[in-house]
Every structure is written in structure tokens, then in C-alpha cells.
Design a protein around this motif. Structure first.
Motif, mmCIF file in Angstrom:
data_model
loop_
_atom_site.group_PDB
_atom_site.id
_atom_site.type_symbol
_atom_site.label_atom_id
_atom_site.label_comp_id
_atom_site.label_asym_id
_atom_site.label_seq_id
_atom_site.Cartn_x
_atom_site.Cartn_y
_atom_site.Cartn_z
ATOM 1 N N PRO A 153 -25.012 10.835 -13.919
ATOM 2 C CA PRO A 153 -24.094 10.182 -16.053
ATOM 3 C C PRO A 153 -23.200 12.018 -16.602
ATOM 4 O O PRO A 153 -24.717 12.571 -16.749
ATOM 5 C CB PRO A 153 -24.649 9.513 -15.922
ATOM 6 C CG PRO A 153 -26.195 8.609 -15.806
ATOM 7 C CD PRO A 153 -26.131 10.185 -14.849
ATOM 8 N N VAL A 154 -22.207 12.236 -17.091
ATOM 9 C CA VAL A 154 -21.824 12.886 -17.465
ATOM 10 C C VAL A 154 -22.637 12.484 -18.457
ATOM 11 O O VAL A 154 -23.051 13.914 -19.010
ATOM 12 C CB VAL A 154 -20.372 12.675 -18.042
ATOM 13 C CG1 VAL A 154 -19.296 13.700 -18.449
ATOM 14 C CG2 VAL A 154 -19.567 13.007 -16.276
ATOM 15 N N ALA A 155 -22.842 12.082 -20.110
ATOM 16 C CA ALA A 155 -23.473 11.970 -20.819
ATOM 17 C C ALA A 155 -24.609 12.331 -20.347
ATOM 18 O O ALA A 155 -24.915 12.565 -22.070
ATOM 19 C CB ALA A 155 -23.809 10.106 -21.095
ATOM 20 N N ALA A 156 -25.645 12.500 -19.759
ATOM 21 C CA ALA A 156 -27.098 13.071 -19.550
ATOM 22 C C ALA A 156 -26.151 14.494 -19.302
ATOM 23 O O ALA A 156 -27.440 14.725 -19.960
ATOM 24 C CB ALA A 156 -27.519 12.225 -18.213
ATOM 25 N N VAL A 157 -25.564 15.026 -18.583
ATOM 26 C CA VAL A 157 -25.256 16.338 -19.300
ATOM 27 C C VAL A 157 -24.945 16.893 -19.821
ATOM 28 O O VAL A 157 -25.617 18.072 -20.521
ATOM 29 C CB VAL A 157 -24.497 17.467 -17.711
ATOM 30 C CG1 VAL A 157 -24.576 18.687 -17.869
ATOM 31 C CG2 VAL A 157 -24.378 15.830 -16.963
ATOM 32 N N VAL A 158 -24.369 16.476 -20.886
ATOM 33 C CA VAL A 158 -24.211 16.758 -22.115
ATOM 34 C C VAL A 158 -25.183 16.249 -23.513
ATOM 35 O O VAL A 158 -25.464 18.006 -24.320
ATOM 36 C CB VAL A 158 -22.997 15.715 -23.149
ATOM 37 C CG1 VAL A 158 -22.772 15.736 -24.156
ATOM 38 C CG2 VAL A 158 -21.755 16.356 -21.697
ATOM 39 N N ASP A 159 -26.123 15.336 -23.117
ATOM 40 C CA ASP A 159 -27.069 15.786 -23.745
ATOM 41 C C ASP A 159 -27.844 16.532 -23.553
ATOM 42 O O ASP A 159 -28.897 16.828 -24.995
ATOM 43 C CB ASP A 159 -27.416 13.974 -23.680
ATOM 44 C CG ASP A 159 -29.560 14.133 -24.219
ATOM 45 O OD1 ASP A 159 -29.616 13.203 -26.118
ATOM 46 O OD2 ASP A 159 -29.920 13.344 -23.743
ATOM 47 N N VAL A 160 -28.597 17.138 -22.600
ATOM 48 C CA VAL A 160 -29.640 18.443 -22.014
ATOM 49 C C VAL A 160 -28.804 19.517 -22.940
ATOM 50 O O VAL A 160 -29.627 20.109 -23.920
ATOM 51 C CB VAL A 160 -29.835 17.908 -20.493
ATOM 52 C CG1 VAL A 160 -30.493 19.256 -20.583
ATOM 53 C CG2 VAL A 160 -30.492 17.075 -20.283
ATOM 54 N N ALA A 161 -27.579 19.358 -22.870
ATOM 55 C CA ALA A 161 -26.745 20.621 -23.349
ATOM 56 C C ALA A 161 -27.129 20.957 -24.876
ATOM 57 O O ALA A 161 -27.309 22.136 -25.395
ATOM 58 C CB ALA A 161 -24.983 20.527 -22.556
ATOM 59 N N GLU A 162 -26.442 19.508 -25.274
ATOM 60 C CA GLU A 162 -26.936 19.408 -27.200
ATOM 61 C C GLU A 162 -28.378 20.063 -27.313
ATOM 62 O O GLU A 162 -28.980 20.706 -27.959
ATOM 63 C CB GLU A 162 -27.192 17.885 -27.403
ATOM 64 C CG GLU A 162 -24.915 17.890 -27.273
ATOM 65 C CD GLU A 162 -24.517 16.730 -27.864
ATOM 66 O OE1 GLU A 162 -24.530 16.612 -28.510
ATOM 67 O OE2 GLU A 162 -25.461 15.353 -27.374
#
Length: 301
Positions: A153-162
Motif C-alpha cells: 500500500p502506498v500509505a505504508a511507504v509514506v508512513d515508513v518514510a515519515e
């Protein structure tokens, strides 16, 4: 002026770590030195992980002690914990690389903890790196797909990046660990990551070529504004989740592509072709780089 692209050469670490036969330390040192001389601004030179888990990298301290450091080049090392950080610090690493998966299934299957727990473990490492004045890079594995749960999920990638940015990471790697990503997917993921990190200065693309999509994915990332990419000379490094498949995209292929786009890397492509032929001979198998093979044949007497 021609736009500059930064290439992070990962062959000495990410490339060689999957080789079953131990590569002599002298060969690893010479590989790093040859890459330095070719003009790379950033080289992943070693890792300080348990030799029980990655025996190929057991000589990291020896390799770091033996290389001829080129002024201006960043020599990076991968560390899993504070013990690894202490080894990297003693070895005079310029950059510490930490890592986390964007897939809960991958995190649980590989290190028996959640994504949040895995990144929390790096808090003392990140703090120590910053206190020591070292660059800190965070890698997001399985950012486009997971061998256990499919598309990430795209949201999971953004979460880890943050989470990695909050730890103080100077750079974030969006890594297609199993090479399943496509150009459209890369665009979606990177545009989302771009909402939390500057794509031109703080985000890199790390693409594997398992399905032959790496160069297309690099073009898609360029279109999004990414200006940092990872590659491995001669395509060193297999994909552990796809038997016999190509892993890291070959540096020679990436340099040939970027040159064709009129983009500057500051790296000598002819020298990299020679390095690719040399290391392939040392490990006893042909280069995985198509451009490397073609250019080597043109240079042959």
C-alpha cells in the motif's frame, strides 16, 4: 548547465552479499578503489552485521581499513544495531544506513516484529550517528511489492518514510526489493512520498531488475523529480525471493540511459564497463549488464 544525477554504487555491499563463495577481502578493497577512481560520489562499501547471518560481509572492518579514500566520496555502511554502529564508527564510515520494510508481512516473517517496532530499534543508532556527525540514510524495503503480501500500500511507504525522517535520516531509499514494480506504480508511490520529503534532494530510487522494469522505473522516477539512484556494477546481487532472477539494476545500464537523457553523473562509463568485466571475472560469472557487454565488445581488439 546539464542537470546532475547522483548514483549510489551498491555493488561492494548489496551486490556481493548474496555471493555464495566468499569474495576475498583484497578483491573487495580493489573493487571499492576502482569505483572511487571512476568518479562515484557515494559507495556502499560494507556492512557491520552478524557474520552468522551474512558471512560474505564478515570482513567489513578489514575492507574499510584497506580502501584508498577519495576526497569527496561518501563511503556508506549498513548497520542493524548499536553494536554494528560501533564497528562502523571505528571503521570511519561516512554514512550509516538503516532499514525498515513497508510490508508488515515481510517485517514479521524476517525479523519477527512489526514495522513500528523495527524502526524503533534504530532510534539509538540514529541518535548515535547524529551525535557523531555522520550522515544517516534510511532504506524502505519492499516499497513496491512483497513476496508474502503482494503489492505494498502506498500509505505504508509514506508512513515508513515519515518515521525514518523523524529519526533524522538525511536521505530515504524507496527500494523495490523484489523488482516487481512498474512505471505507473513508481509514479504513484513517489508522488506520495514527495508530500513528506523533497524528491530532488532527499529521496533515492533503488530498483531491482527481476522483471526487466528497472530502467523504465528509473525514467518514471526521473519524471517525478528524483535525482538520486542506486545501482550495482555488472548487476551484482541476485534477488533472494526469485530463484535465478536478476537483482540490482546494473550501473553500466543506468549510466548509458542517463547519458542518453543528457544528464550528468560525473562518472566515467568506460571505466565502469572495465570494472564490471573485471569483477565478473573475479567471481566467475558473466556480467548481467547489457550495456556493459555491448560496450566491452566494442572495445575489444
Amino acid at each position: 548547465m546539464t542537470e546532475h544525477i547522483k548514483i549510489v554504487e551498491v555493488g561492494p555491499r548489496d551486490g556481493l552479499q548474496n555471493e555464495k563463495q566468499f569474495v576475498d577481502s583484497a578483491v573487495k578493497i580493489e573493487l571499492v578503489d576502482r569505483l572511487s577512481a571512476a568518479g562515484f560520489a557515494n559507495i556502499e562499501a560494507a556492512s557491520f552485521v552478524s557474520p552468522k547471518w551474512v558471512p560474505q560481509m564478515a570482513d567489513g572492518a578489514h575492507v574499510m581499513a584497506g580502501i584508498a579514500r577519495r576526497p569527496g566520496t561518501i563511503y556508506s555502511v549498513l548497520v542493524p544495531n548499536l553494536r554494528g554502529f560501533e564497528g562502523a564508527l571505528a571503521a570511519r564510515a561516512d554514512e550509516i544506513v538503516i532499514f525498515g520494510a513497508a510490508s508488515e508481512a515481510f517485517s514479521q516473517r524476517n525479523i519477527n516484529c512489526s514495522i513500528a517496532e523495527s524502526i524503533a530499534r534504530f532510534e539509538p543508532v540514529a541518535a548515535a550517528a547524529k551525535e557523531a556527525g555522520l550522515r544517516l540514510r534510511g532504506s524502505i524495503s519492499c516499497a513496491l511489492g512483497c513476496p508474502y503480501q503482494g503489492e505494498t500500500p502506498v500509505a505504508a511507504v509514506v508512513d515508513v518514510a515519515e518515521r525514518l525522517l523523524r529519526l533524522g535520516c538525511d536521505e530515504i531509499d524507496v527500494a523495490d526489493t523484489i523488482g516487481v514494480g512498474t512505471a505507473a506504480q513508481v509514479g504513484r508511490v513517489l508522488r506520495a512520498v514527495g508530500q513528506v520529503a523533497d524528491l530532488g534532494t532527499r529521496v533515492s530510487g533503488h530498483f531491482h531488475d527481476t522483471y526487466g522494469q528497472a530502467l523504465a522505473n528509473i525514467l518514471a522516477a526521473l519524471d517525478c523529480g528524483v535525482r538520486i539512484f542506486h545501482s550495482s556494477v555488472a548487476g551484482l546481487g541476485g534477488c533472494p525471493y526469485a530463484k535465478g532472477a536478476t537483482g540490482n539494476v546494473a550501473t553500466e545500464d543506468v549510466l548509458y540511459l542517463l547519458r542518453g537523457q543528457g544528464l550528468d553523473t560525473g562518472i566515467d562509463l568506460d571505466a565502469v564497463v572495465d570494472i564490471g568485466q573485471w569483477i565478473s571475472e573475479r567471481i566467475g560469472r558473466p556480467t548481467s549488464s547489457r550495456a556493459g557487454r555491448a560496450l566491452a565488445l566494442k572495445k575489444a581488439p
